[in-house]
Motif scaffolding. Structure first.
Motif, PDB file in Angstrom:
ATOM      1  N   VAL A 249     -29.464  -3.522  -0.189  1.00 40.14           N
ATOM      2  CA  VAL A 249     -28.838  -4.648   0.441  1.00 40.14           C
ATOM      3  C   VAL A 249     -28.038  -4.321   1.658  1.00 40.14           C
ATOM      4  O   VAL A 249     -28.275  -4.419   2.870  1.00 40.14           O
ATOM      5  CB  VAL A 249     -28.261  -5.773  -0.442  1.00 40.14           C
ATOM      6  CG1 VAL A 249     -27.501  -6.774   0.626  1.00 40.14           C
ATOM      7  CG2 VAL A 249     -29.280  -6.479  -1.172  1.00 40.14           C
ATOM      8  N   PHE A 250     -27.073  -3.465   1.328  1.00 37.22           N
ATOM      9  CA  PHE A 250     -26.160  -2.830   2.232  1.00 37.22           C
ATOM     10  C   PHE A 250     -26.633  -1.794   3.271  1.00 37.22           C
ATOM     11  O   PHE A 250     -26.369  -1.829   4.418  1.00 37.22           O
ATOM     12  CB  PHE A 250     -24.741  -2.470   1.708  1.00 37.22           C
ATOM     13  CG  PHE A 250     -23.795  -3.833   1.185  1.00 37.22           C
ATOM     14  CD1 PHE A 250     -23.568  -4.617   1.792  1.00 37.22           C
ATOM     15  CD2 PHE A 250     -23.835  -3.819  -0.219  1.00 37.22           C
ATOM     16  CE1 PHE A 250     -22.953  -5.576   1.432  1.00 37.22           C
ATOM     17  CE2 PHE A 250     -23.166  -4.855  -0.637  1.00 37.22           C
ATOM     18  CZ  PHE A 250     -22.707  -5.883   0.235  1.00 37.22           C
ATOM     19  N   ILE A 251     -27.541  -0.996   2.621  1.00 34.76           N
ATOM     20  CA  ILE A 251     -28.202  -0.113   3.477  1.00 34.76           C
ATOM     21  C   ILE A 251     -28.904  -0.864   4.719  1.00 34.76           C
ATOM     22  O   ILE A 251     -29.136  -0.661   5.764  1.00 34.76           O
ATOM     23  CB  ILE A 251     -29.042   0.987   2.902  1.00 34.76           C
ATOM     24  CG1 ILE A 251     -28.061   1.917   2.032  1.00 34.76           C
ATOM     25  CG2 ILE A 251     -30.061   1.534   3.627  1.00 34.76           C
ATOM     26  CD1 ILE A 251     -28.636   2.726   1.159  1.00 34.76           C
ATOM     27  N   ASN A 252     -29.814  -1.685   4.192  1.00 40.04           N
ATOM     28  CA  ASN A 252     -30.697  -2.467   5.294  1.00 40.04           C
ATOM     29  C   ASN A 252     -29.794  -3.407   5.946  1.00 40.04           C
ATOM     30  O   ASN A 252     -30.098  -3.590   7.119  1.00 40.04           O
ATOM     31  CB  ASN A 252     -31.603  -3.511   4.284  1.00 40.04           C
ATOM     32  CG  ASN A 252     -32.541  -2.893   3.505  1.00 40.04           C
ATOM     33  OD1 ASN A 252     -32.939  -1.842   3.609  1.00 40.04           O
ATOM     34  ND2 ASN A 252     -33.342  -3.705   2.856  1.00 40.04           N
ATOM     35  N   LEU A 253     -28.706  -4.083   5.585  1.00 44.94           N
ATOM     36  CA  LEU A 253     -27.777  -4.388   6.539  1.00 44.94           C
ATOM     37  C   LEU A 253     -27.390  -3.882   7.379  1.00 44.94           C
ATOM     38  O   LEU A 253     -27.338  -4.084   8.657  1.00 44.94           O
ATOM     39  CB  LEU A 253     -26.510  -5.144   5.734  1.00 44.94           C
ATOM     40  CG  LEU A 253     -25.474  -5.727   6.697  1.00 44.94           C
ATOM     41  CD1 LEU A 253     -26.061  -6.926   7.250  1.00 44.94           C
ATOM     42  CD2 LEU A 253     -24.260  -6.111   5.591  1.00 44.94           C
ATOM     43  N   TYR A 254     -26.974  -2.457   7.219  1.00 48.55           N
ATOM     44  CA  TYR A 254     -26.441  -1.522   8.213  1.00 48.55           C
ATOM     45  C   TYR A 254     -27.334  -1.430   9.194  1.00 48.55           C
ATOM     46  O   TYR A 254     -26.961  -1.296  10.608  1.00 48.55           O
ATOM     47  CB  TYR A 254     -26.034  -0.110   7.511  1.00 48.55           C
ATOM     48  CG  TYR A 254     -25.380   0.913   8.217  1.00 48.55           C
ATOM     49  CD1 TYR A 254     -24.110   0.727   8.675  1.00 48.55           C
ATOM     50  CD2 TYR A 254     -26.120   1.819   9.100  1.00 48.55           C
ATOM     51  CE1 TYR A 254     -23.505   1.756   9.443  1.00 48.55           C
ATOM     52  CE2 TYR A 254     -25.293   2.711   9.620  1.00 48.55           C
ATOM     53  CZ  TYR A 254     -24.159   2.710  10.178  1.00 48.55           C
ATOM     54  OH  TYR A 254     -23.464   3.571  10.963  1.00 48.55           O
TER      55      TYR A 254
ATOM     56  N   ASN B 289     -34.993 -10.984   0.010  1.00 44.98           N
ATOM     57  CA  ASN B 289     -36.151 -10.272   0.421  1.00 44.98           C
ATOM     58  C   ASN B 289     -36.470  -9.462  -0.458  1.00 44.98           C
ATOM     59  O   ASN B 289     -37.777  -8.726  -0.886  1.00 44.98           O
ATOM     60  CB  ASN B 289     -36.399  -9.883   1.888  1.00 44.98           C
ATOM     61  CG  ASN B 289     -36.354 -10.855   2.813  1.00 44.98           C
ATOM     62  OD1 ASN B 289     -36.967 -12.053   2.567  1.00 44.98           O
ATOM     63  ND2 ASN B 289     -36.071 -10.812   4.060  1.00 44.98           N
ATOM     64  N   LEU B 290     -35.272  -8.347  -0.928  1.00 49.33           N
ATOM     65  CA  LEU B 290     -35.519  -7.205  -1.979  1.00 49.33           C
ATOM     66  C   LEU B 290     -35.845  -7.687  -3.157  1.00 49.33           C
ATOM     67  O   LEU B 290     -36.629  -6.928  -3.750  1.00 49.33           O
ATOM     68  CB  LEU B 290     -34.047  -6.296  -1.941  1.00 49.33           C
ATOM     69  CG  LEU B 290     -33.852  -5.614  -0.662  1.00 49.33           C
ATOM     70  CD1 LEU B 290     -32.558  -5.035  -0.785  1.00 49.33           C
ATOM     71  CD2 LEU B 290     -34.856  -4.395  -0.670  1.00 49.33           C
ATOM     72  N   ASP B 291     -35.508  -8.874  -3.584  1.00 49.48           N
ATOM     73  CA  ASP B 291     -35.833  -9.501  -5.033  1.00 49.48           C
ATOM     74  C   ASP B 291     -37.408  -9.712  -4.798  1.00 49.48           C
ATOM     75  O   ASP B 291     -37.853  -9.327  -6.014  1.00 49.48           O
ATOM     76  CB  ASP B 291     -35.139 -10.746  -5.048  1.00 49.48           C
ATOM     77  CG  ASP B 291     -33.621 -10.662  -5.578  1.00 49.48           C
ATOM     78  OD1 ASP B 291     -33.482  -9.501  -6.144  1.00 49.48           O
ATOM     79  OD2 ASP B 291     -33.118 -11.808  -5.518  1.00 49.48           O
ATOM     80  N   SER B 292     -37.737 -10.241  -3.797  1.00 51.30           N
ATOM     81  CA  SER B 292     -39.283 -10.418  -3.615  1.00 51.30           C
ATOM     82  C   SER B 292     -39.964  -9.225  -3.773  1.00 51.30           C
ATOM     83  O   SER B 292     -40.968  -9.019  -4.519  1.00 51.30           O
ATOM     84  CB  SER B 292     -39.400 -11.239  -2.403  1.00 51.30           C
ATOM     85  OG  SER B 292     -41.025 -11.304  -2.391  1.00 51.30           O
ATOM     86  N   GLU B 293     -39.541  -8.327  -3.204  1.00 48.99           N
ATOM     87  CA  GLU B 293     -40.160  -6.952  -3.295  1.00 48.99           C
ATOM     88  C   GLU B 293     -40.051  -6.397  -4.511  1.00 48.99           C
ATOM     89  O   GLU B 293     -41.125  -5.736  -5.214  1.00 48.99           O
ATOM     90  CB  GLU B 293     -39.578  -5.646  -2.327  1.00 48.99           C
ATOM     91  CG  GLU B 293     -39.729  -6.048  -0.944  1.00 48.99           C
ATOM     92  CD  GLU B 293     -38.958  -5.058   0.017  1.00 48.99           C
ATOM     93  OE1 GLU B 293     -38.596  -4.023  -0.538  1.00 48.99           O
ATOM     94  OE2 GLU B 293     -38.996  -5.640   1.341  1.00 48.99           O
ATOM     95  N   ARG B 294     -38.936  -6.450  -5.349  1.00 47.49           N
ATOM     96  CA  ARG B 294     -38.745  -5.915  -6.625  1.00 47.49           C
ATOM     97  C   ARG B 294     -39.759  -6.724  -7.705  1.00 47.49           C
ATOM     98  O   ARG B 294     -40.135  -6.140  -8.461  1.00 47.49           O
ATOM     99  CB  ARG B 294     -37.516  -6.011  -7.026  1.00 47.49           C
ATOM    100  CG  ARG B 294     -36.330  -5.099  -6.459  1.00 47.49           C
ATOM    101  CD  ARG B 294     -36.792  -3.693  -6.925  1.00 47.49           C
ATOM    102  NE  ARG B 294     -35.937  -2.915  -6.387  1.00 47.49           N
ATOM    103  CZ  ARG B 294     -36.067  -1.783  -5.530  1.00 47.49           C
ATOM    104  NH1 ARG B 294     -37.174  -1.589  -5.421  1.00 47.49           N
ATOM    105  NH2 ARG B 294     -35.166  -0.987  -4.896  1.00 47.49           N
TER     106      ARG B 294
END
Length: 88
Positions: free
Chosen positions: A39-44, A66-71
């Motif tokens: 999450v924080f990498i994507n945010l960065y 969005n990451l939840d959905s991918e997972r």
């Protein structure tokens, strides 16, 4: 250095908000452990796209969702392959 400090403050402020997203994936420990980092990498890398029309917390939640959905899609693939292999 100021950018790193500012981003560190963002992580410290919002990591508890992101944690429940990782806990959904306790069935796959590395997913649970990695989701917060992702999450924080994507945010960065996407902060330049943040328009400020919503709260930063809303933007971070959207990244986590969005990451939840991918997972979830990955989980479905894993479960499908397990059940398909079992039936052979």
């Amino acid at each position: 250095m100021a950018i790193k400090n500012a981003f560190g403050e963002i992580v410290n402020r919002y990591q508890k908000m992101v944690a429940p997203h990782g806990q959904r994936y306790a069935w796959r420990f590395h997913f649970a452990e990695d989701i917060g980092q992702e999450v924080f990498i994507n945010l960065y890398y996407s902060l330049s796209e943040f328009r400020g029309e919503a709260k930063l917390s809303t933007y971070i939640q959207k990244i986590a969702i969005n990451l939840d959905s991918e997972r979830d899609k990955e989980k479905e693939k894993i479960l499908f392959s397990l059940f398909s292999a079992k039936g052979k």
